[in-house]
Design an enzyme around this catalytic site. Structure first.
Site, PDB file in Angstrom:
ATOM      1  N   LYS A   1       0.824  -1.218   0.000  1.00 34.56           N
ATOM      2  CA  LYS A   1       0.000   0.000   0.000  1.00 34.56           C
ATOM      3  C   LYS A   1       0.848   1.253   0.000  1.00 34.56           C
ATOM      4  O   LYS A   1       0.515   2.229  -0.671  1.00 34.56           O
ATOM      5  CB  LYS A   1      -0.957   0.017   1.200  1.00 34.56           C
ATOM      6  CG  LYS A   1      -2.116  -0.940   1.047  1.00 34.56           C
ATOM      7  CD  LYS A   1      -3.244  -0.602   2.005  1.00 34.56           C
ATOM      8  CE  LYS A   1      -4.410  -1.567   1.794  1.00 34.56           C
ATOM      9  NZ  LYS A   1      -5.440  -1.447   2.815  1.00 34.56           N
TER      10      LYS A   1
ATOM     11  N   LYS B   1      -8.314 -11.496  -8.250  1.00 34.80           N
ATOM     12  CA  LYS B   1      -9.473 -11.503  -7.362  1.00 34.80           C
ATOM     13  C   LYS B   1     -10.384 -10.320  -7.678  1.00 34.80           C
ATOM     14  O   LYS B   1      -9.898  -9.237  -7.992  1.00 34.80           O
ATOM     15  CB  LYS B   1      -8.984 -11.356  -5.914  1.00 34.80           C
ATOM     16  CG  LYS B   1      -9.270 -12.551  -5.044  1.00 34.80           C
ATOM     17  CD  LYS B   1      -8.666 -12.384  -3.668  1.00 34.80           C
ATOM     18  CE  LYS B   1      -9.561 -11.590  -2.741  1.00 34.80           C
ATOM     19  NZ  LYS B   1      -9.099 -11.639  -1.339  1.00 34.80           N
TER      20      LYS B   1
ATOM     21  N   LYS C   1     -12.112  -4.069  -5.183  1.00 31.01           N
ATOM     22  CA  LYS C   1     -12.411  -2.675  -5.511  1.00 31.01           C
ATOM     23  C   LYS C   1     -11.150  -1.895  -5.858  1.00 31.01           C
ATOM     24  O   LYS C   1     -11.206  -0.808  -6.386  1.00 31.01           O
ATOM     25  CB  LYS C   1     -13.214  -1.986  -4.407  1.00 31.01           C
ATOM     26  CG  LYS C   1     -12.700  -2.219  -3.019  1.00 31.01           C
ATOM     27  CD  LYS C   1     -13.801  -1.934  -1.981  1.00 31.01           C
ATOM     28  CE  LYS C   1     -13.342  -2.396  -0.620  1.00 31.01           C
ATOM     29  NZ  LYS C   1     -14.410  -2.548   0.345  1.00 31.01           N
TER      30      LYS C   1
END
Ligand code: TRP
Length: 329
Positions: free
Chosen positions: A111, A194, A197
């Protein structure tokens, strides 16, 4: 009855992968276990800073959780920021985990790399300490999570063991559990990824609130391959297998058994789209009813807050006393 806890961030819309992979199991689990489910708005704060957005997303997510079938009479559904003990124990967790341990978290590395040009908050780094507080506050013995969260449960165990060793037995040491029937739902356009979002492109994602016509349309356009044989093989035929897995999850049948009943991709796409739309119809109706009645929603969340608060405050008091903080009168 095991004490089971799992939480979800109020970021972005809930999609079919969240539902079939996790939320549906939360709903069935509430009948066998003492379940706690938090909407972790403080975690979302690590990457959100637009005023007013988080509260609205919290409300919508609460409506989704009740609409999919969490029963506020038996499941404790609460909002993290309503229970100040999360932040309070979070600090103690930060002091029980090392800089080195936090530096090894793959989610932080991913991230922070993705946000390179952006603001990387210290909260993004200490995130696992707050997550450990979420879990340990409720004496949870089981935490159902996907693979991406296993490392965070491992670090929670390490923190609990270290605290118990330093200050005496205080926390239940939890373990990660893989839900028995969780389906792995992949992106309809990129079936090797996968459904998520954070992926780019909306065409591959089915949102729980998508209308039936666009659900059917998205499935019609799902990526398959050109050889036109319906077999369940994730490696060789990821697109077709994803459709079979979704249809299997919706109809409670095995994907490979379903494969033998189809000869054409078109029919498989049509049936899967319609089955998903039908499954979501009552959920959507309930969602809109709840959203039209914010007072009712806030009552349901107050119920969860009351139960969560009792457990959390007792655990925090136990931790304070184990450390030997000077008590207030
Ligand atoms: N980190 C989890 C996620 O991103 C959310 C989460 C926060 C969580 N606290 C938790 C999950 C406690 C399980 C238990 O999905």
């Amino acid at each position: 009855m095991a004490r089971v806890l799992s939480c979800i961030q109020p970021t972005g819309e809930v999609h079919l992968g969240n539902y079939l992979g996790a939320l549906r199991n939360w709903v069935s689990g509430q009948h066998n276990n003492d379940v706690f489910h938090g909407i972790v708005d403080l975690h979302a704060l690590t990457i959100t800073d637009t005023p007013g957005v988080l509260g609205q997303q919290t409300l919508q997510l609460a409506a989704i959780l009740f609409a999919v079938g969490l029963d506020p009479q038996i499941a404790t559904v609460f909002v993290q920021s309503h229970i100040p003990e999360h932040s309070q124990l979070g600090w103690i967790m930060e002091c029980t985990v090392s800089f080195g341990e936090l530096s090894r978290m793959t989610q932080f590395k991913d991230k922070s790399a993705k946000r390179e040009a952006d603001f990387v908050s210290a909260g993004l780094f200490t995130y696992p300490a707050l997550q450990a507080a979420d879990i340990l506050l409720y004496d949870a013995s089981e935490v159902p999570v996907g693979d991406d969260q296993r490392q965070h449960i491992e670090i929670t165990r390490d923190i609990a063991l270290r605290f118990n060793h330093r200050f005496g037995d205080t926390f239940v040491v939890p373990k990660a559990v893989t839900p028995p029937t969780g389906a792995r739902v992949m992106d309809l356009q990129e079936p090797t990824n996968k459904m998520s979002k954070s992926g780019d492109g909306e065409a591959g994602i089915i949102y729980l609130l998508d209308d039936p016509a666009s659900i059917v349309k998205k499935f019609k356009r799902a990526v398959t391959d050109s050889d036109n044989e319906v077999v369940f093989d994730r490696e060789l035929k990821p697109g077709v297998s994803n459709l079979l897995e979704i249809l299997g999850a919706v109809t409670n049948e095995s994907p490979s058994a379903l494969a033998t009943t189809y000869t054409q991709y078109g029919k498989l796409k049509q049936d899967t789209g319609e089955a998903v739309a039908e499954m979501l119809r009552p959920i959507q109706t309930r969602y809109h009813e709840l959203m039209a009645d914010p007072a009712e929603l806030s009552n349901l969340l107050a119920l969860g807050k009351e139960r969560a608060s009792k457990v959390a405050s007792a655990t925090l008091a136990r931790a304070h006393s184990a450390i030997g903080l000077y008590p207030s009168n």
